[in-house]
Design an enzyme around this catalytic site. Sequence first.
Site, PDB file in Angstrom:
ATOM      1  N   ASN A 111      -1.536  -2.258  13.633  1.00 41.88           N
ATOM      2  CA  ASN A 111      -2.845  -2.332  13.613  1.00 41.88           C
ATOM      3  C   ASN A 111      -3.252  -0.863  14.482  1.00 41.88           C
ATOM      4  O   ASN A 111      -4.113   0.005  13.809  1.00 41.88           O
ATOM      5  CB  ASN A 111      -3.680  -3.190  14.305  1.00 41.88           C
ATOM      6  N   TYR A 148      -9.118  -6.348  13.541  1.00 42.47           N
ATOM      7  CA  TYR A 148      -8.572  -5.781  12.244  1.00 42.47           C
ATOM      8  C   TYR A 148      -8.392  -6.693  11.351  1.00 42.47           C
ATOM      9  O   TYR A 148      -8.200  -8.090  11.391  1.00 42.47           O
ATOM     10  CB  TYR A 148      -7.027  -5.266  12.577  1.00 42.47           C
ATOM     11  N   ASN A 153     -17.773  26.902 -22.588  1.00 42.54           N
ATOM     12  CA  ASN A 153     -18.421  25.730 -21.722  1.00 42.54           C
ATOM     13  C   ASN A 153     -18.151  25.715 -20.197  1.00 42.54           C
ATOM     14  O   ASN A 153     -17.020  26.291 -19.928  1.00 42.54           O
ATOM     15  CB  ASN A 153     -17.911  24.328 -22.235  1.00 42.54           C
ATOM     16  N   LYS A 179     -18.404  28.359 -28.876  1.00 38.17           N
ATOM     17  CA  LYS A 179     -18.927  27.724 -27.532  1.00 38.17           C
ATOM     18  C   LYS A 179     -18.071  28.035 -26.356  1.00 38.17           C
ATOM     19  O   LYS A 179     -16.703  28.226 -26.636  1.00 38.17           O
ATOM     20  CB  LYS A 179     -18.690  26.361 -27.561  1.00 38.17           C
ATOM     21  N   GLN A 238      -7.206  -1.861   4.860  1.00 39.27           N
ATOM     22  CA  GLN A 238      -6.111  -1.212   4.205  1.00 39.27           C
ATOM     23  C   GLN A 238      -6.806  -0.282   3.011  1.00 39.27           C
ATOM     24  O   GLN A 238      -6.233   0.881   2.508  1.00 39.27           O
ATOM     25  CB  GLN A 238      -5.017  -2.203   3.767  1.00 39.27           C
ATOM     26  N   SER A 288       0.826  -1.161   0.124  1.00 38.48           N
ATOM     27  CA  SER A 288       0.123   0.053   0.003  1.00 38.48           C
ATOM     28  C   SER A 288       0.947   1.381   0.129  1.00 38.48           C
ATOM     29  O   SER A 288       0.550   2.345   0.243  1.00 38.48           O
ATOM     30  CB  SER A 288      -0.948  -0.133   1.155  1.00 38.48           C
ATOM     31  N   SER A 297     -14.840  24.810 -27.308  1.00 42.31           N
ATOM     32  CA  SER A 297     -15.011  23.558 -27.924  1.00 42.31           C
ATOM     33  C   SER A 297     -13.963  23.456 -28.821  1.00 42.31           C
ATOM     34  O   SER A 297     -13.591  24.427 -29.630  1.00 42.31           O
ATOM     35  CB  SER A 297     -16.395  23.487 -28.576  1.00 42.31           C
ATOM     36  N   THR A 340     -39.675  26.522  -8.348  1.00 40.78           N
ATOM     37  CA  THR A 340     -40.045  25.060  -7.772  1.00 40.78           C
ATOM     38  C   THR A 340     -40.491  24.170  -8.900  1.00 40.78           C
ATOM     39  O   THR A 340     -40.839  24.606  -9.776  1.00 40.78           O
ATOM     40  CB  THR A 340     -41.369  25.190  -6.657  1.00 40.78           C
ATOM     41  N   HIS A 341     -40.138  23.053  -8.880  1.00 39.62           N
ATOM     42  CA  HIS A 341     -39.998  22.130  -9.962  1.00 39.62           C
ATOM     43  C   HIS A 341     -39.483  22.540 -11.377  1.00 39.62           C
ATOM     44  O   HIS A 341     -40.038  22.366 -12.466  1.00 39.62           O
ATOM     45  CB  HIS A 341     -41.564  21.954 -10.212  1.00 39.62           C
ATOM     46  N   LYS A 400      -7.920   3.983   2.972  1.00 42.24           N
ATOM     47  CA  LYS A 400      -7.122   5.008   2.580  1.00 42.24           C
ATOM     48  C   LYS A 400      -7.343   5.702   1.005  1.00 42.24           C
ATOM     49  O   LYS A 400      -7.307   6.727   0.776  1.00 42.24           O
ATOM     50  CB  LYS A 400      -5.775   4.885   2.820  1.00 42.24           C
TER      51      LYS A 400
HETATM   52  N1  ARG Z   1      -0.813  -1.179   5.852  1.00 40.58           N
HETATM   53  C1  ARG Z   1      -1.822  -1.515   6.490  1.00 40.58           C
HETATM   54  C2  ARG Z   1      -3.283  -0.810   6.678  1.00 40.58           C
HETATM   55  O1  ARG Z   1      -3.216   0.255   6.160  1.00 40.58           O
HETATM   56  C3  ARG Z   1      -1.202  -1.534   8.051  1.00 40.58           C
HETATM   57  C4  ARG Z   1      -1.912  -2.324   9.135  1.00 40.58           C
HETATM   58  C5  ARG Z   1      -1.197  -3.727   8.847  1.00 40.58           C
HETATM   59  N2  ARG Z   1      -1.493  -4.849   9.524  1.00 40.58           N
HETATM   60  C6  ARG Z   1      -1.416  -5.959   9.549  1.00 40.58           C
HETATM   61  N3  ARG Z   1      -1.605  -6.739  10.425  1.00 40.58           N
HETATM   62  N4  ARG Z   1      -0.822  -6.468   8.573  1.00 40.58           N
HETATM   63  O2  ARG Z   1      -4.282  -1.302   7.051  1.00 40.58           O
END
Ligand code: ARG
Length: 463
Positions: free
Chosen positions: A111, A318, A286, A284, A323, A24, A278, A156-157, A326
């Site tokens: 975690n 967990y 836009n 145009k 993961q 990640s 355009s 309205t509408h 994010k």
């Molecule tokens: N990269 C992991 C995440 O974003 C970090 C936690 C990983 N924990 C594990 N037990 N593999 O969740």
Amino acid sequence: MATKLWDGRFSEKTDRMVEDFTSSIDIDKRLYSYDIKGSIAHCRMLAKTSIISEEDASSLIEGLGVIKREIDRGDFQFDKSLEDIHMHIETRLIEKVGKVAQKLHTARSRNDQVALDVRMYLRKETLSTVKHLVMFQKVIVELAKTHIDVVLPGYTHLQKAQPILLSHHLMAYYEMFSRDAGRFEDCLKRINVMPLGSAALAGTTYPIDREYVARILDFPEVSANSIDAVSDRDFIIEFLSAASICMVHLSRMSEELILWSSSEFGFIELPDSFATGSSIMPQKKNPDVPELVRGKTGRVFGDLVSLLTVMKSLPLSYNRDMQEDKTALFSTVDILTECLEIYIKMLPKLKVNKEAMQQATSTGFLNATDMADYLVTKGMAFRQAHGCVGEAVAYASNKKKELHELTLKELKSFSSHIEKGIFNILTIDQMINRRKSFGGTALKNVKAAINNAEKDLAVKMEG
Ligand code: ARG
């Protein structure tokens, strides 16, 4: 390929494909400064509680500082085989300060570490979102002040309904973004909880001091349950929900900007510097910026649904699925920030076509309700008055006239109660300014609302 910090029990090397699949780092490297800050606080706590020596803590903290500067400078080698930002920093720390770095992860797990990092990151981003919203509200209030007495048809509408002040219409958005700011501020309470010390899921056998870490990192609260602390992503879901609602507001505003800048409406003109042409049609201009804000709204909803779906069947505590949080979070933070920033810059440059709005307000029987209200003041029940005006509208429409263009004699044929005073009631000015019920469009009300808004914003700008 770097050596892994967890491969003691493994007899085979991780497949390259698995490394790529589970990594990640491309996403979570954004968290590096929070990861380092969290690790420094953790080191200080480990020393304070004599879990490690002061001397060890100092060299760890120094090493972490060096790594922070390396990453700041762009002088840091990222490597997919090291999975995530936590492993990268720890591995680099071992390279920098040697064996003592292996003590950093005492009484901690990735975690609780990742939960801490994201909370610190999101706390900052939430505050920044609130700031952006306040700036945006200021821009809206300024625009309302500039065009304080411009009238346009309220809809309205998407059918013309009653005349309103443009400033009142704009202040409706002020209200929406106030609620958004309130939602983000509320969400901050749940973000601002310190999870470190929950370790993998069950807490730790070491005599740690979680309150001390919370104080260093400026958290008002420590999480109460270790299992919940490592499996909770509610605070992200809340942020994504608040962001989705905020994007709904931005998208509705965008839709109006698009509609109003069409030649059919012609109410506004977007600044040239915020429009595009355009490639085939030379005439145009836009409204791509509002269109993209409207379009990106879908992506933010997607991020919310995506995380809700990730979380919905996860057993405690967990799970690696988490993961994926994010990707959704960072995408929404970026979109929301970008959309607010571009609108803060664009909105003050909006050209308002006062005449077109005025013109649109004078046709379409926008004064029908006022005529009915007039008949009520003469003693007629509202429903009866409604029917009576309905007939007048049908009649006038047939004659290709507006209600106020009928003669007194014609009007009287619908009700003998009608006197010549009605013509005053049917003017745009009266229609606006007689709507002085609290929250209504009368100029006096809108000025008061703007006044209050300016006071609120001044307090928020200081804070
Ligand atoms: N990269 C992991 C995440 O974003 C970090 C936690 C990983 N924990 C594990 N037990 N593999 O969740």
